[in-house]
Design an enzyme around this catalytic site. Structure first.
Site, short mmCIF file in Angstrom:
data_model
loop_
_atom_site.label_atom_id
_atom_site.label_comp_id
_atom_site.label_asym_id
_atom_site.label_seq_id
_atom_site.Cartn_x
_atom_site.Cartn_y
_atom_site.Cartn_z
N GLY A 135 0.79 -1.24 0.00
CA GLY A 135 0.00 0.00 0.00
C GLY A 135 0.82 1.27 0.00
O GLY A 135 0.27 2.37 0.16
N SER A 138 5.99 5.53 -3.05
CA SER A 138 6.45 6.93 -3.02
C SER A 138 6.12 7.58 -1.69
O SER A 138 6.92 8.32 -1.12
CB SER A 138 5.78 7.72 -4.14
OG SER A 138 6.02 7.12 -5.37
N THR A 164 15.03 -5.35 -3.87
CA THR A 164 16.16 -5.79 -4.69
C THR A 164 17.14 -6.60 -3.86
O THR A 164 17.53 -6.16 -2.77
CB THR A 164 16.87 -4.57 -5.32
OG1 THR A 164 15.94 -3.89 -6.16
CG2 THR A 164 18.09 -4.98 -6.14
N ASP A 257 20.68 10.08 -1.05
CA ASP A 257 21.62 11.07 -1.59
C ASP A 257 22.87 10.36 -2.11
O ASP A 257 23.52 10.82 -3.04
CB ASP A 257 22.01 12.09 -0.51
CG ASP A 257 20.80 12.90 -0.05
OD1 ASP A 257 19.78 12.87 -0.75
OD2 ASP A 257 20.89 13.55 1.00
N ILE A 357 15.15 3.78 -34.52
CA ILE A 357 16.07 4.06 -35.64
C ILE A 357 16.45 2.77 -36.36
O ILE A 357 16.50 2.72 -37.59
CB ILE A 357 17.35 4.79 -35.13
CG1 ILE A 357 17.02 6.22 -34.69
CG2 ILE A 357 18.44 4.81 -36.20
CD1 ILE A 357 18.18 6.95 -34.03
N GLU A 383 14.11 3.82 -6.38
CA GLU A 383 14.81 4.91 -5.66
C GLU A 383 14.20 6.29 -5.97
O GLU A 383 14.91 7.27 -6.20
CB GLU A 383 16.30 4.88 -5.98
CG GLU A 383 16.86 3.55 -5.58
CD GLU A 383 18.25 3.59 -5.07
OE1 GLU A 383 18.68 4.63 -4.57
OE2 GLU A 383 18.91 2.56 -5.18
C1 LIG Z 1 12.65 -3.95 -10.03
C2 LIG Z 1 12.31 -3.14 -8.83
C3 LIG Z 1 13.19 -3.09 -7.77
C4 LIG Z 1 12.86 -2.38 -6.62
N1 LIG Z 1 13.72 -2.40 -5.54
C5 LIG Z 1 13.31 -1.86 -4.36
C6 LIG Z 1 14.09 -2.03 -3.17
O1 LIG Z 1 15.19 -2.60 -3.19
N2 LIG Z 1 13.58 -1.57 -1.99
C7 LIG Z 1 12.36 -0.93 -1.93
O2 LIG Z 1 11.95 -0.56 -0.84
N3 LIG Z 1 11.61 -0.73 -3.04
C8 LIG Z 1 12.04 -1.18 -4.25
N4 LIG Z 1 11.28 -1.02 -5.37
C9 LIG Z 1 10.03 -0.30 -5.29
C10 LIG Z 1 10.10 1.09 -5.90
O3 LIG Z 1 10.97 1.90 -5.17
C11 LIG Z 1 8.67 1.63 -5.95
O4 LIG Z 1 7.97 0.89 -6.91
C12 LIG Z 1 8.62 3.10 -6.28
O5 LIG Z 1 9.13 3.85 -5.22
C13 LIG Z 1 7.21 3.59 -6.59
O6 LIG Z 1 6.35 3.25 -5.55
P1 LIG Z 1 4.98 2.52 -5.86
O7 LIG Z 1 5.29 1.29 -6.64
O8 LIG Z 1 4.20 2.36 -4.61
O9 LIG Z 1 4.22 3.49 -6.83
P2 LIG Z 1 3.34 4.76 -6.43
O10 LIG Z 1 4.00 5.54 -5.36
O11 LIG Z 1 1.95 4.31 -6.20
O12 LIG Z 1 3.42 5.57 -7.78
C14 LIG Z 1 2.66 5.26 -8.94
C15 LIG Z 1 2.81 6.45 -9.89
O13 LIG Z 1 2.29 7.64 -9.28
C16 LIG Z 1 3.28 8.65 -9.26
N5 LIG Z 1 3.18 9.44 -8.03
C17 LIG Z 1 3.11 8.97 -6.75
N6 LIG Z 1 3.04 10.00 -5.88
C18 LIG Z 1 3.09 11.13 -6.62
C19 LIG Z 1 3.07 12.53 -6.29
N7 LIG Z 1 3.01 12.95 -5.03
N8 LIG Z 1 3.13 13.41 -7.32
C20 LIG Z 1 3.20 13.00 -8.61
N9 LIG Z 1 3.23 11.70 -8.97
C21 LIG Z 1 3.17 10.79 -7.99
C22 LIG Z 1 4.60 7.91 -9.32
O14 LIG Z 1 5.63 8.73 -9.84
C23 LIG Z 1 4.26 6.76 -10.23
O15 LIG Z 1 4.35 7.17 -11.57
C24 LIG Z 1 11.62 -1.67 -6.55
C25 LIG Z 1 10.76 -1.68 -7.64
C26 LIG Z 1 11.08 -2.41 -8.76
C27 LIG Z 1 10.09 -2.41 -9.90
#
Ligand SMILES: Cc1cc2nc3c(=O)[nH]c(=O)nc-3n(C[C@H](O)[C@H](O)[C@H](O)COP(=O)(O)OP(=O)(O)OC[C@H]3O[C@@H](n4cnc5c(N)ncnc54)[C@H](O)[C@@H]3O)c2cc1C
Length: 406
Positions: A135, A138, A164, A257, A357, A383
């Site tokens: 749930g 970001s 990861t 960072d 291309i 990240e």
């Molecule tokens: C291959 C892979 C490896 C990963 N490795 C790790 C890891 O090692 N550790 C870990 O903890 N996580 C990891 N992640 C998770 C990754 O960091 C999250 O998927 C990412 O942070 C986005 O969070 P979410 O999936 O909940 O998407 P959401 O936060 O739900 O975002 C969905 C979309 O909405 C947009 N959005 C969200 N909030 C806003 C806002 N306030 N303003 C504008 N746009 C917004 C986002 O940019 C995105 O386009 C990994 C993901 C993948 C796919």
């Protein structure tokens, strides 16, 4: 005085890693993309022997020892070359990883020694960091995994997804996972702390390994914590909930960072692989990029190619600057997000344009270009997504709080 020349020792490091990527990564790139969850143990063991004790663990060997004082610059330059070889293989290399970066950013000297020393010796090990939940991604303030104090222990409960190297860190090596959990949900971000959970700790279980679009050799795991008990001093930073100062959360966020410039460098490596391939294919077809030709005389392909090249160069300069600032102990929160946002977008566009291309040559699995296009997109997601990093940039430039920008 501004100097854009890399130091001689880093130039040598880059050449050595480029040779390694050419010889040991490119030949197995396709095979391990297709085998997805299988590990290229020969390559991983070789990389462990070469790299154990370098970068994050502080003890440096060989070329990296000479690069002391330019450690972060050396790290982004190396990462670009390794990812030019194969971004998924690069992400699979045994090391302290994101978990190690969190310990380095928020741990005490004693914790750094206790948790990071293992990466200098013995068998290959992995570190991982688990923030994302079903749930929340970001919006880290919405973390629901809990850490409750019980005598001499913290007890963790919750589910983390998309971690990861989660499998390798938790169950397949003597590594660790840094888990973000809340000690007080009513405190929002101030209640979120980072905890080190050692490999094979009872109550921590990998329940799933994702099948993915790209970087398929790198494991991305779901971890479930059920009454997982860890020692009290495995918390990184203070256990106090400092509602006003939010120190704990800031400490954990400082991890990014250090790591966002590395992700940016990885993106640039993938983009450069696509660019090099495109240049060679065009040359074989008798098309040379005529640098210095007036814009009105350039073909559309030449213009596209130069645009791709310029975007990667711009991303690289931002990345090197963010790393250079870290090497000087300067705060680089703005620059880390800037380079990550720029490089994530650049690599996505560059690899797509390269496929466009070259047409069938780009689309065919006979070549690696289609794989690089698949590998590219993750750099715009993990990240901090493109949008989130741009929000951070705006916040820093205009001085807004995250709440004001949401
Ligand atoms: C291959 C892979 C490896 C990963 N490795 C790790 C890891 O090692 N550790 C870990 O903890 N996580 C990891 N992640 C998770 C990754 O960091 C999250 O998927 C990412 O942070 C986005 O969070 P979410 O999936 O909940 O998407 P959401 O936060 O739900 O975002 C969905 C979309 O909405 C947009 N959005 C969200 N909030 C806003 C806002 N306030 N303003 C504008 N746009 C917004 C986002 O940019 C995105 O386009 C990994 C993901 C993948 C796919």
């Amino acid at each position: 005085m501004i100097d854009f020349e890399l130091p001689e020792n880093i130039v040598r490091l880059r050449e050595a890693i480029h040779a390694l990527a050419t010889e040991h990564m490119r030949p197995i790139s396709r095979e391990y993309d297709e085998r997805e969850h299988e590990k290229p143990w020969e390559f991983l063991r070789m990389m462990w022997e070469i790299s154990k004790g370098t970068t994050i663990t502080g003890e440096a060997d060989g070329a990296l020892r000479e690069a002391r004082g330019t450690r972060h610059l050396a790290s982004v330059v190396s990462t670009e070359e390794l990812s030019w070889g194969d971004a998924g293989l690069y992400l699979s290399i045994p090391n302290a990883g994101l978990g190690g970066a969190a310990v380095a950013a928020a741990g005490t000297p004693e914790q750094k020694q206790r948790f990071l020393a293992r990466f200098r010796e013995g068998e290959p090990k992995w570190g991982a960091m688990a923030i994302t939940e079903p749930g929340c991604g970001s919006d880290t303030a919405a973390i629901t995994t809990t850490a409750v104090r019980d005598g001499d222990h913290w007890v963790l409960n919750g589910t983390k997804i998309f971690c990861t190297s989660g499998l390798m860190a938790a169950e397949k090596s003597e590594g660790f996972v840094v888990v973000w959990a809340t000690v007080d949900r009513s405190a929002g971000r101030a209640g979120i702390k980072a905890f080190v959970v050692d490999h094979h700790t009872p109550g921590m279980k990998v329940t799933k390994v994702e099948k993915k679009l790209g970087i398929r050799v790198s494991d991305t795991a779901t971890l479930v914590f059920e009454d997982c008990r860890i020692p009290l001093d495995n918390i990184l930073g203070s256990p106090e909930v400092e509602k006003e100062r939010k120190e704990g959360f800031k400490g954990a966020m400082a991890t990014f960072d250090a790591t966002r410039p590395v992700v940016a460098a990885s993106a640039i490596g993938v983009g450069r692989a696509a660019l090099d391939f495109t240049r060679e294919a065009l040359e074989k077809a008798g098309i040379r990029i005529r640098y210095g030709t007036p814009p009105t005389k350039l073909t559309a392909v030449e213009r596209d190619f130069m645009d791709m090249e310029a975007n990667l160069q711009a991303a690289r300069l931002l990345t090197w600057r963010a790393a250079w600032m870290m090497d000087r102990g300067m705060r680089n929160n703005l620059e880390a997000s800037m380079c990550k946002a720029k490089a994530g977008l650049a690599v996505t566009r560059v690899t797509q344009k390269a496929v466009e291309i070259l047409g069938p040559l780009g689309y065919s699995r006979k070549y690696l270009l289609e794989k690089w296009m698949r590998d590219a997109k993750i750099n715009d997601i993990f990240e901090g997504t493109q949008q989130i990093n741009l929000l951070i940039v705006a916040r820093r430039i205009f001085g807004y709080s995250s709440r004001e920008l949401n």
